[in-house]
Scaffold this active site. Structure first.
Site, PDB file in Angstrom:
ATOM      1  N   CYS A 249      28.592  40.587  44.160  1.00 50.19           N
ATOM      2  CA  CYS A 249      29.804  40.934  43.405  1.00 50.19           C
ATOM      3  C   CYS A 249      29.893  40.090  42.126  1.00 50.19           C
ATOM      4  O   CYS A 249      29.911  38.856  42.171  1.00 50.19           O
ATOM      5  CB  CYS A 249      31.037  40.711  44.283  1.00 50.19           C
ATOM      6  SG  CYS A 249      32.571  40.926  43.387  1.00 50.19           S
TER       7      CYS A 249
ATOM      8  N   HIS B 105      35.936  44.444  42.726  1.00 49.29           N
ATOM      9  CA  HIS B 105      36.621  43.206  43.136  1.00 49.29           C
ATOM     10  C   HIS B 105      38.000  43.298  42.491  1.00 49.29           C
ATOM     11  O   HIS B 105      38.094  43.445  41.265  1.00 49.29           O
ATOM     12  CB  HIS B 105      35.830  41.979  42.650  1.00 49.29           C
ATOM     13  CG  HIS B 105      36.428  40.645  42.975  1.00 49.29           C
ATOM     14  ND1 HIS B 105      35.717  39.633  43.610  1.00 49.29           N
ATOM     15  CD2 HIS B 105      37.655  40.117  42.720  1.00 49.29           C
ATOM     16  CE1 HIS B 105      36.483  38.559  43.733  1.00 49.29           C
ATOM     17  NE2 HIS B 105      37.671  38.833  43.186  1.00 49.29           N
TER      18      HIS B 105
ATOM     19  N   HIS C 148      44.280  44.005  34.795  1.00 54.03           N
ATOM     20  CA  HIS C 148      44.114  43.885  33.356  1.00 54.03           C
ATOM     21  C   HIS C 148      45.455  43.477  32.762  1.00 54.03           C
ATOM     22  O   HIS C 148      46.477  44.120  33.037  1.00 54.03           O
ATOM     23  CB  HIS C 148      43.717  45.237  32.749  1.00 54.03           C
ATOM     24  CG  HIS C 148      42.408  45.784  33.241  1.00 54.03           C
ATOM     25  ND1 HIS C 148      41.257  45.728  32.475  1.00 54.03           N
ATOM     26  CD2 HIS C 148      42.061  46.411  34.385  1.00 54.03           C
ATOM     27  CE1 HIS C 148      40.266  46.311  33.141  1.00 54.03           C
ATOM     28  NE2 HIS C 148      40.730  46.738  34.302  1.00 54.03           N
TER      29      HIS C 148
ATOM     30  N   HIS D 276      41.156  43.326  40.527  1.00 52.18           N
ATOM     31  CA  HIS D 276      41.504  42.649  39.276  1.00 52.18           C
ATOM     32  C   HIS D 276      42.631  43.395  38.589  1.00 52.18           C
ATOM     33  O   HIS D 276      42.728  44.616  38.694  1.00 52.18           O
ATOM     34  CB  HIS D 276      40.285  42.550  38.340  1.00 52.18           C
ATOM     35  CG  HIS D 276      39.624  43.862  38.046  1.00 52.18           C
ATOM     36  ND1 HIS D 276      38.733  44.451  38.912  1.00 52.18           N
ATOM     37  CD2 HIS D 276      39.712  44.709  36.985  1.00 52.18           C
ATOM     38  CE1 HIS D 276      38.300  45.595  38.404  1.00 52.18           C
ATOM     39  NE2 HIS D 276      38.890  45.786  37.225  1.00 52.18           N
TER      40      HIS D 276
HETATM   41  P1  5GP Z   1      37.613  48.237  35.729  1.00 57.69           P
HETATM   42  O1  5GP Z   1      37.013  49.358  34.939  1.00 57.69           O
HETATM   43  O2  5GP Z   1      36.848  47.993  37.012  1.00 57.69           O
HETATM   44  O3  5GP Z   1      39.087  48.348  35.956  1.00 57.69           O
HETATM   45  O4  5GP Z   1      37.481  46.963  34.828  1.00 57.69           O
HETATM   46  C1  5GP Z   1      36.341  46.152  34.798  1.00 57.69           C
HETATM   47  C2  5GP Z   1      36.436  45.332  33.541  1.00 57.69           C
HETATM   48  O5  5GP Z   1      35.526  44.274  33.649  1.00 57.69           O
HETATM   49  C3  5GP Z   1      36.079  46.108  32.270  1.00 57.69           C
HETATM   50  O6  5GP Z   1      37.183  46.087  31.383  1.00 57.69           O
HETATM   51  C4  5GP Z   1      34.859  45.355  31.724  1.00 57.69           C
HETATM   52  O7  5GP Z   1      34.865  45.250  30.317  1.00 57.69           O
HETATM   53  C5  5GP Z   1      34.989  44.001  32.381  1.00 57.69           C
HETATM   54  N1  5GP Z   1      33.725  43.325  32.620  1.00 57.69           N
HETATM   55  C6  5GP Z   1      32.599  43.881  33.160  1.00 57.69           C
HETATM   56  N2  5GP Z   1      31.638  42.941  33.264  1.00 57.69           N
HETATM   57  C7  5GP Z   1      32.160  41.784  32.784  1.00 57.69           C
HETATM   58  C8  5GP Z   1      31.634  40.455  32.638  1.00 57.69           C
HETATM   59  O8  5GP Z   1      30.483  40.140  32.989  1.00 57.69           O
HETATM   60  N3  5GP Z   1      32.470  39.532  32.100  1.00 57.69           N
HETATM   61  C9  5GP Z   1      33.749  39.826  31.722  1.00 57.69           C
HETATM   62  N4  5GP Z   1      34.471  38.837  31.194  1.00 57.69           N
HETATM   63  N5  5GP Z   1      34.264  41.070  31.847  1.00 57.69           N
HETATM   64  C10 5GP Z   1      33.487  42.028  32.377  1.00 57.69           C
HETATM   65 ZN    ZN Z   2      33.981  39.858  44.741  1.00 50.17          ZN
END
Ligand code: 5GP
Ligand code: ZN
Length: 113
Positions: free
Chosen positions: A4, A97, A101, A99
């Protein structure tokens, strides 16, 4: 879980631009920001998404809300901001995982929600 990405960030195995940390949570800048302020707030413990929470673990979401409020104040988001979490494929979740925003620093679109 060992694979992860956010567990690795939480463990310091992958670097991140950290903006907040306590015993349960970590917050860091999104690598691909969608607004002037775009921070991800995660529990250090691994939960795949809101769908993985139960009555014991769900309070971590309240902890995240309170951390978000602090971070938003530190970031100068006095005029408001948005907090959101994507869940599963249709929700657009790419990192499995939990999270949230924290997005702000600009007047956000009212189109989605
Ligand atoms: P999701 O689409 O799952 O809600 O959001 C995942 C977020 O993680 C995306 O906005 C993407 O830009 C961010 N993200 C993906 N990989 C990394 C990383 O290695 N480092 C950081 N700081 N953000 C990441
Ligand atoms: Zn995790």
């Amino acid at each position: 879980m060992n694979d992860c990405l956010f567990c690795k960030i939480a463990a310091g195995e992958i670097p991140s631009a950290k903006v907040y940390e306590d015993d349960k949570l970590l917050a860091f800048k999104d690598i691909n920001p969608q607004a002037p302020v775009h921070i991800l707030i995660i529990p250090k413990a691994h939960y795949e998404s809101v769908n993985a929470l139960d009555e014991t673990s769900a309070p971590v979401v309240g902890d995240i809300m309170l951390a978000a409020k602090k971070i938003a104040a530190e970031q100068g988001l006095t005029n408001g901001y948005r907090l959101l979490t994507n869940i599963g494929e249709d929700g657009g979740q790419t990192v499995k995982h939990l999270h949230f925003h924290l997005i702000g620093g600009v007047k956000l679109s009212e189109k989605m929600v």
